[in-house]
Design an enzyme around this catalytic site. Sequence first.
Site, PDB file in Angstrom:
ATOM      1  N   ALA A  77       1.021  -0.947  -0.038  1.00 20.28           N
ATOM      2  CA  ALA A  77       0.171   0.000  -0.158  1.00 20.28           C
ATOM      3  C   ALA A  77       0.866   1.233  -0.064  1.00 20.28           C
ATOM      4  O   ALA A  77       0.946   2.005   0.907  1.00 20.28           O
ATOM      5  CB  ALA A  77      -0.867  -0.043   1.217  1.00 20.28           C
ATOM      6  N   ILE A  78       1.550   1.267  -1.006  1.00 19.85           N
ATOM      7  CA  ILE A  78       2.594   2.468  -1.293  1.00 19.85           C
ATOM      8  C   ILE A  78       1.821   3.865  -1.317  1.00 19.85           C
ATOM      9  O   ILE A  78       2.050   4.851  -0.642  1.00 19.85           O
ATOM     10  CB  ILE A  78       3.638   2.259  -2.300  1.00 19.85           C
ATOM     11  CG1 ILE A  78       4.171   0.797  -2.280  1.00 19.85           C
ATOM     12  CG2 ILE A  78       4.685   3.297  -2.472  1.00 19.85           C
ATOM     13  CD1 ILE A  78       5.237   0.406  -1.246  1.00 19.85           C
ATOM     14  N   GLY A  79       0.705   3.741  -2.003  1.00 15.90           N
ATOM     15  CA  GLY A  79      -0.058   5.052  -2.408  1.00 15.90           C
ATOM     16  C   GLY A  79       0.810   5.899  -3.363  1.00 15.90           C
ATOM     17  O   GLY A  79       0.620   7.241  -3.125  1.00 15.90           O
ATOM     18  N   ASN A 106      -2.544   4.017 -15.568  1.00 19.11           N
ATOM     19  CA  ASN A 106      -2.633   3.151 -14.408  1.00 19.11           C
ATOM     20  C   ASN A 106      -4.329   3.545 -13.954  1.00 19.11           C
ATOM     21  O   ASN A 106      -4.459   4.500 -13.310  1.00 19.11           O
ATOM     22  CB  ASN A 106      -1.862   3.647 -13.292  1.00 19.11           C
ATOM     23  CG  ASN A 106      -1.994   2.803 -12.139  1.00 19.11           C
ATOM     24  OD1 ASN A 106      -2.989   1.896 -11.947  1.00 19.11           O
ATOM     25  ND2 ASN A 106      -0.981   2.935 -11.004  1.00 19.11           N
ATOM     26  N   CYS A 149      -5.056   1.434  -9.548  1.00 19.81           N
ATOM     27  CA  CYS A 149      -4.385   1.411  -8.030  1.00 19.81           C
ATOM     28  C   CYS A 149      -5.140   1.128  -7.000  1.00 19.81           C
ATOM     29  O   CYS A 149      -6.206   2.015  -6.862  1.00 19.81           O
ATOM     30  CB  CYS A 149      -3.629   2.598  -7.857  1.00 19.81           C
ATOM     31  SG  CYS A 149      -2.514   2.561  -6.503  1.00 19.81           S
ATOM     32  N   ILE A 190      -2.024  -7.794 -15.089  1.00 20.86           N
ATOM     33  CA  ILE A 190      -3.014  -7.456 -14.252  1.00 20.86           C
ATOM     34  C   ILE A 190      -2.216  -6.447 -13.199  1.00 20.86           C
ATOM     35  O   ILE A 190      -0.958  -6.714 -12.608  1.00 20.86           O
ATOM     36  CB  ILE A 190      -3.890  -8.538 -13.337  1.00 20.86           C
ATOM     37  CG1 ILE A 190      -2.943  -9.426 -12.825  1.00 20.86           C
ATOM     38  CG2 ILE A 190      -4.770  -8.867 -14.223  1.00 20.86           C
ATOM     39  CD1 ILE A 190      -3.544 -10.653 -12.048  1.00 20.86           C
ATOM     40  N   ASN A 191      -3.051  -5.650 -12.469  1.00 21.00           N
ATOM     41  CA  ASN A 191      -2.618  -4.862 -11.377  1.00 21.00           C
ATOM     42  C   ASN A 191      -2.917  -5.799 -10.172  1.00 21.00           C
ATOM     43  O   ASN A 191      -3.405  -6.809 -10.264  1.00 21.00           O
ATOM     44  CB  ASN A 191      -3.361  -3.362 -11.165  1.00 21.00           C
ATOM     45  CG  ASN A 191      -2.560  -2.556 -10.373  1.00 21.00           C
ATOM     46  OD1 ASN A 191      -1.695  -2.757  -9.452  1.00 21.00           O
ATOM     47  ND2 ASN A 191      -2.679  -1.190 -10.811  1.00 21.00           N
ATOM     48  N   GLY A 202       1.929 -10.079 -13.338  1.00 23.20           N
ATOM     49  CA  GLY A 202       1.352 -10.790 -12.237  1.00 23.20           C
ATOM     50  C   GLY A 202       1.915 -12.114 -11.891  1.00 23.20           C
ATOM     51  O   GLY A 202       1.982 -13.280 -12.542  1.00 23.20           O
TER      52      GLY A 202
HETATM   53  C1  LIG Z   1       5.663  -2.531  -4.334  1.00 22.66           C
HETATM   54  C2  LIG Z   1       4.562  -2.510  -5.383  1.00 22.66           C
HETATM   55  C3  LIG Z   1       4.332  -1.314  -6.059  1.00 22.66           C
HETATM   56  C4  LIG Z   1       3.640  -1.030  -6.969  1.00 22.66           C
HETATM   57  N1  LIG Z   1       3.370   0.189  -7.719  1.00 22.66           N
HETATM   58  C5  LIG Z   1       2.626   0.210  -8.715  1.00 22.66           C
HETATM   59  C6  LIG Z   1       2.448   1.513  -9.662  1.00 22.66           C
HETATM   60  O1  LIG Z   1       2.908   2.582  -9.251  1.00 22.66           O
HETATM   61  N2  LIG Z   1       1.661   1.712 -10.575  1.00 22.66           N
HETATM   62  C7  LIG Z   1       1.125   0.342 -11.339  1.00 22.66           C
HETATM   63  O2  LIG Z   1       0.679   0.488 -12.254  1.00 22.66           O
HETATM   64  N3  LIG Z   1       1.433  -0.802 -10.564  1.00 22.66           N
HETATM   65  C8  LIG Z   1       2.243  -0.836  -9.368  1.00 22.66           C
HETATM   66  N4  LIG Z   1       2.144  -1.952  -8.675  1.00 22.66           N
HETATM   67  C9  LIG Z   1       1.704  -3.352  -9.642  1.00 22.66           C
HETATM   68  C10 LIG Z   1       2.599  -4.132 -10.338  1.00 22.66           C
HETATM   69  O3  LIG Z   1       2.918  -3.194 -11.423  1.00 22.66           O
HETATM   70  C11 LIG Z   1       2.025  -5.372 -10.941  1.00 22.66           C
HETATM   71  O4  LIG Z   1       0.786  -4.899 -11.763  1.00 22.66           O
HETATM   72  C12 LIG Z   1       1.280  -6.208  -9.792  1.00 22.66           C
HETATM   73  O5  LIG Z   1       2.230  -6.204  -8.606  1.00 22.66           O
HETATM   74  C13 LIG Z   1       1.185  -7.900 -10.439  1.00 22.66           C
HETATM   75  O6  LIG Z   1       2.557  -8.264 -10.934  1.00 22.66           O
HETATM   76  P1  LIG Z   1       3.611  -9.008  -9.997  1.00 22.66           P
HETATM   77  O7  LIG Z   1       2.909 -10.036  -9.259  1.00 22.66           O
HETATM   78  O8  LIG Z   1       4.522  -9.535 -10.966  1.00 22.66           O
HETATM   79  O9  LIG Z   1       4.014  -7.861  -8.981  1.00 22.66           O
HETATM   80  C14 LIG Z   1       2.924  -2.135  -7.649  1.00 22.66           C
HETATM   81  C15 LIG Z   1       3.269  -3.416  -7.228  1.00 22.66           C
HETATM   82  C16 LIG Z   1       4.174  -3.458  -6.042  1.00 22.66           C
HETATM   83  C17 LIG Z   1       4.311  -4.994  -5.267  1.00 22.66           C
END
Ligand SMILES: Cc1cc2nc3c(=O)[nH]c(=O)nc-3n(C[C@H](O)[C@H](O)[C@H](O)COP(=O)(O)O)c2cc1C
Lengths: 301, 268
Positions: free
Chosen positions: A69-71, A126, A129, A189-190, A241
């Site tokens: 939950a970076i925000g 995005n 989020c 996916i996000n 993902g």
């Molecule tokens: C710490 C962290 C920060 C993230 N920040 C963003 C972001 O700023 N913008 C965004 O579109 N997705 C953000 N994501 C989501 C990732 O880009 C990604 O869509 C999601 O984590 C799924 O992929 P993964 O399982 O390989 O991490 C973030 C994920 C994590 C873990």
Amino acid sequence: MNLSIKIGNAKFDNPVTVASGTFGHAEKYFNLGEVKKLGAITPKTVTYRPQEGNPPVRIVETPSGMLNAIGIENPGIDAFIETKLPAFQKTGVPLIISILGYSPKEFADMAKKLNGQKNVKAIELNLSCPNLKQKSLVAQDAQATAEVVRAVKKQTKIPVLAKLAPNVTDIVAIARAAERAGADGISMINTFQAMVIDTKTRKSKLGNFTGGLSGPAIRPVGVKMVYDVAQKVKIPIVAMGGIATANDALEYLIAGATMVAVGTYNFVDPQAPVAVLEGIKKYMRAQKINDIRKLIGSVNK
Amino acid sequence: MTKDQRPTIYMDKIQGKYKVVSNSKLCDRFWRLEFSAPSIEKHTKPGQFVHIRVNDGLEPFFRRPFSVYRAKKNTEVFYEVVGPGTQIMSEYKKGDVIDVIGPVGSAFKMPRKTTKQIVMIAGGIGIAPFLPLTDVLRKKRKDLEMILLYGGRTKGHVYPMKEFKENGVKAHVATDDGSVGIKGRVSKLFNKINCDPKTTQLYTCGPHPMMHAVQDFAKKHNLKGEAACEEVMACALGACLGCAIQTTEGYKTVCYEGPVFDLAQIIF
Ligand SMILES: Cc1cc2nc3c(=O)[nH]c(=O)nc-3n(C[C@H](O)[C@H](O)[C@H](O)COP(=O)(O)O)c2cc1C
Ligand SMILES: Cc1cc2nc3c(=O)[nH]c(=O)nc-3n(C[C@H](O)[C@H](O)[C@H](O)COP(=O)(O)OP(=O)(O)OC[C@H]3O[C@@H](n4cnc5c(N)ncnc54)[C@H](O)[C@@H]3O)c2cc1C
Ligand code: FES
């Protein structure tokens, strides 16, 4: 062997990138000679105005993954362009810039500022989020998604990717709405909205109360969603993902993704994106596939 | 140093696979792991840390951060077994290969020329980053008086401070139950501090309430100090922004802008 792929009119030498928010905001990894091998770099999302992010604790470990939950802590689009972008441009690697606006107009204004910026090959919207205390996400509403895509497309010729949320009843409907509105590709996916409770204190373990689940734990769900969307839209999909290994990335490519992004797993192994790329090449050699495009969407039924 | 003057990270050098040289239990819950990592031994400054991938698989998922306890012939980490990650570490055997990122993070600033007394205030495992500091100061600044104020729960938690003593450090101990040293909190030992802003420099590492007490004391007596902080970490490379803490200058990452911060800056 041909590894190059296209999104809209943008060409990428290979299909491997990093997921936004998992690859730093600055020059920190840039000396990695290997960064230069990536098909694209996708920096953390920027917003119109600076954002300081959510209060700690911002991350928590879960089985085969994590919640965050970076925000969207970021310096805002102007400071980003002035202070961060040049270092990214200097790497010579194509850039996918992720932006988040609180209205279609903010999205469009940010896209306009990116016009003419060297090496910016695509803009990722995005729309998904989960950590910003909004009542609902843009990507949970087909019409709202289409509106943002249309507003951005009016302001820029740079290819536009719509980044979708998995917390929806029918992700295909949202993807189709983005395609009809003119998106050049879908990123998916996000993270999944999630929470972890500390049973000692009966409080959430995150400062923001809830967060987004990512990492290998979500990968099979992501693969299914990419497969579903690939059946129904013609524009390319950038898949993320839970990708940790080349085999994970191959699953997404075979399910129909054109590009793959390593996200959370960067934190476990910062050299994973390059290992994924090398592994894809090895697989193609072994399988005698000379063009990545023959692999994309090649799932046997 | 401000953010942009930080040395750039050379990834090919800061991630490596290294061989365990030894791993032994020191007392009750404290262990010491020694591995051979020439680039860590060469580049580490006191206060910096390493990020260890404790297991090859996905459990536990994150790496685990540990202060470098010694970077001389080999790299050493001094750790307390508190959960699954450190449990796995305690089972390492000589010859095992571990994947380590480091050294990363900020280092302690060296004392000023006018400094005469340095005071290290540590609670529990917070003692770890101070040994390399005394290793360096012992050589560089023979004139310094170095004292360590150490607080632990009970006897089994008090690390025998042999190496500190060899480095010329005078150690004072407080335990919650009085089984070693005086009974009570480490703040009871603050009377050992020479409260002269020109000549005294504080360093602290430990639980937040303890560091908070040090901060209050420093403020009252106008003393300069630095604190080594902890926060749960994912990347340890300033990439995820997950390890942010609150400071007077907004959120800062413990892994990249820290772990060593100006004591006055931290909002506990
Ligand atoms: C710490 C962290 C920060 C993230 N920040 C963003 C972001 O700023 N913008 C965004 O579109 N997705 C953000 N994501 C989501 C990732 O880009 C990604 O869509 C999601 O984590 C799924 O992929 P993964 O399982 O390989 O991490 C973030 C994920 C994590 C873990
Ligand atoms: C910069 C830095 C330096 C550190 N140096 C040392 C050291 O020299 N020796 C040592 O023994 N420990 C050190 N730690 C703490 C160490 O990282 C944790 O004890 C370890 O990660 C616990 O892992 P685990 O799986 O055994 O326990 P877990 O089950 O993960 O955690 C057990 C308890 O420790 C807490 N914890 C987990 N991770 C951290 C963390 N990163 N920081 C603080 N608390 C945490 C949890 O909240 C929980 O209460 C340091 C932490 C940081 C951030
Ligand atoms: S742990 Fe990722 S920024 Fe500090």
